[in-house]
Design a protein around this motif. Sequence first.
Motif, PDB file in Angstrom:
ATOM      1  N   ILE A 401       0.879  -1.223   0.016  1.00  0.00           N
ATOM      2  CA  ILE A 401       0.021  -0.236  -0.004  1.00  0.00           C
ATOM      3  C   ILE A 401       0.866   1.229   0.013  1.00  0.00           C
ATOM      4  N   GLN A 402       1.002   1.971  -1.169  1.00  0.00           N
ATOM      5  CA  GLN A 402       1.544   3.181  -1.101  1.00  0.00           C
ATOM      6  C   GLN A 402       0.586   4.346  -1.267  1.00  0.00           C
ATOM      7  N   ASP A 403       1.010   5.435  -0.679  1.00  0.00           N
ATOM      8  CA  ASP A 403       0.165   6.679  -0.767  1.00  0.00           C
ATOM      9  C   ASP A 403      -1.568   6.385  -0.684  1.00  0.00           C
ATOM     10  N   GLY A 404      -1.629   5.485   0.206  1.00  0.00           N
ATOM     11  CA  GLY A 404      -2.756   5.023   0.288  1.00  0.00           C
ATOM     12  C   GLY A 404      -3.712   4.348  -0.470  1.00  0.00           C
ATOM     13  N   ILE A 405      -2.833   3.993  -1.995  1.00  0.00           N
ATOM     14  CA  ILE A 405      -3.453   2.979  -2.722  1.00  0.00           C
ATOM     15  C   ILE A 405      -2.921   1.431  -2.535  1.00  0.00           C
ATOM     16  N   VAL A 406      -3.816   0.587  -2.876  1.00  0.00           N
ATOM     17  CA  VAL A 406      -3.392  -0.674  -2.831  1.00  0.00           C
ATOM     18  C   VAL A 406      -2.583  -1.217  -4.306  1.00  0.00           C
ATOM     19  N   ARG A 407      -1.329  -1.090  -4.097  1.00  0.00           N
ATOM     20  CA  ARG A 407      -0.483  -1.394  -5.406  1.00  0.00           C
ATOM     21  C   ARG A 407      -0.552  -2.816  -5.756  1.00  0.00           C
ATOM     22  N   LYS A 408      -0.299  -3.443  -5.047  1.00  0.00           N
ATOM     23  CA  LYS A 408      -0.307  -5.082  -5.184  1.00  0.00           C
ATOM     24  C   LYS A 408      -0.954  -5.664  -3.914  1.00  0.00           C
ATOM     25  N   ALA A 409      -1.822  -6.887  -4.136  1.00  0.00           N
ATOM     26  CA  ALA A 409      -2.523  -7.483  -3.043  1.00  0.00           C
ATOM     27  C   ALA A 409      -2.414  -9.008  -3.374  1.00  0.00           C
ATOM     28  N   ARG A 410      -1.756  -9.817  -2.562  1.00  0.00           N
ATOM     29  CA  ARG A 410      -1.281 -11.282  -2.479  1.00  0.00           C
ATOM     30  C   ARG A 410      -2.159 -11.789  -1.195  1.00  0.00           C
TER      31      ARG A 410
END
Length: 485
Positions: A401-410
């Motif tokens: 999670i970067q800058d409040g955005i989920v960039r990658k989820a596993r």
Amino acid sequence: MVATRITVNGKETPISPAAPHTTVLDFLRDRGLTGTKEGCAEGECGACSVLVARPGVDKPTDWVAVNACLVPVAALDGQEIVTSEGLATAGAPGSPPTLHPVQQEMAVRGGSQCGYCTPGFICSMAAEYYRPDRGADAADSTDAEHGPNGFDLHALSGNLCRCTGYRPIRDAAFAVGTPTDGDPLARRREQHPPAPATTDHAQGDSVFLRRKTLAETVRLLREQPDAVVLAGSTDWGVEVNIRSRRADRVVAVDRLPELRELRIDPDRIEIGAALTLTEIERRLDGGVPLLAELFPQFASRLIRNGATLGGNLGTGSPIGDSPPALLALEASVVLTDADGEREVPLAEYFTGYRRSVRRPGELIRAVRIPLPLAPVAAFHKIAKRRFDDISSVAVAFALDIQDGIVRKARIGLGGVAATPIRALATEATLEGEPWVAETVDAAARELRGEGTPMSDHRASSLYRSAMLGQSLRKLYARTTEAVSS
Ligand SMILES: Cc1cc2nc3c(=O)[nH]c(=O)nc-3n(C[C@H](O)[C@H](O)[C@H](O)COP(=O)(O)OP(=O)(O)OC[C@H]3O[C@@H](n4cnc5c(N)ncnc54)[C@H](O)[C@@H]3O)c2cc1C
Ligand code: FES
Ligand code: FES
């Protein structure tokens, strides 16, 4: 063929005529060492705990407590063990032996009533007494689970007592001091444990085999692809005792050096399949936070002292705890046989209920975890008891999670399908979205629908689904608490 033997309380003892499946527990009791007790014969009670000299993490040798009811004695050919009888030191002729410091504390603090569990507690406690870094831990904070002497009560998490109540046992554990310079078992830690022997222990049609190198072992498995591969025996021991399974051929892999390396490279961590969970836990020392959350929830210290990652993946169980975590970490499995090696992503390893792409005669050599690790990680095990229980559902998260955005989820799941699975739909719902309550609610609804959970004696399918959704909400609550605190 060299005769098999084991050193028990300093005395070399032939293993024959024990059968290849005879457990250390039965072997000891047959020879009059009845301090080691049988409570359950399936690794749940710790009454059978004994100490084994194993390669150490901080010193050449660690005294490690294991469940004698699960380990075949042939697996300890050439090795050294100490039972509760071997802890006290002989007194002068005509006078009683001098109790070991942990025996003394248990006696004076009322840690024993019927005494059935006591030898097992004593051995687990002695292993913690001799843990080389216990003194260093004493400086850290003391809480309900850690004594002022650095004693970690989780060392006793695999030991049950039906009568005494745990407080006096805890009092004894928190009262033990540090080994004196003259203590023979403390001194023994400074030398290496015995090297693994080449073992051919046969009786009738069945045989227990151990070879010193991976090359010899895979050649053996090429000739005998139906042999049962054995590591810590925490699964196989239950099969032998409770389901009366027997194997014509057992091939031990737990001491193969090629399966016992742990390497941290810039782009990945490689963990040998035959390292025990305790060894991995101590060597990684929190370096993989998702695994650091998993280990304390995996069985008990006694089981983790034997259990390996290779064995956990080798069973192919849909409720094993490591696969969900390793799926979330995007791990791969290194498989090896006489033809060479191949690497398979764990997501492609399981093919059905207790089935995998592993071919007969093929071994799991290592597990590889790519780096860098996702910054947000959690392992939620939903079970009936906090410790020493099998999961109803297990959920592992690795989120970037970067800058409040989920960039990658596993997200890895156990206990909701015939195999461990990735929660692919939920991952897609999260990725690219802001990490806020609305996203989490939508993803939690998606997560509830992942897999095909069944109802059984552990949990209903409805409960399992509900727990999946709650698990994500719990993770969200934890991350937002961390931000606001
Ligand atoms: C009381 C108790 C509690 C438990 N709690 C948990 C728990 O909380 N979570 C959990 O996940 N499990 C739990 N287990 C199950 C067990 O401890 C784990 O599955 C463990 O990781 C098995 O490892 P092992 O080395 O003991 O395997 P073993 O028993 O030696 O082998 C298990 C299987 O894996 C195969 N195998 C072993 N090593 C390899 C290899 N290198 N390559 C290929 N195949 C291999 C064997 O042939 C066998 O089929 C528990 C077991 C007991 C008895
Ligand atoms: S007899 Fe219960 S754990 Fe071994
Ligand atoms: S003292 Fe009786 S079971 Fe522990």
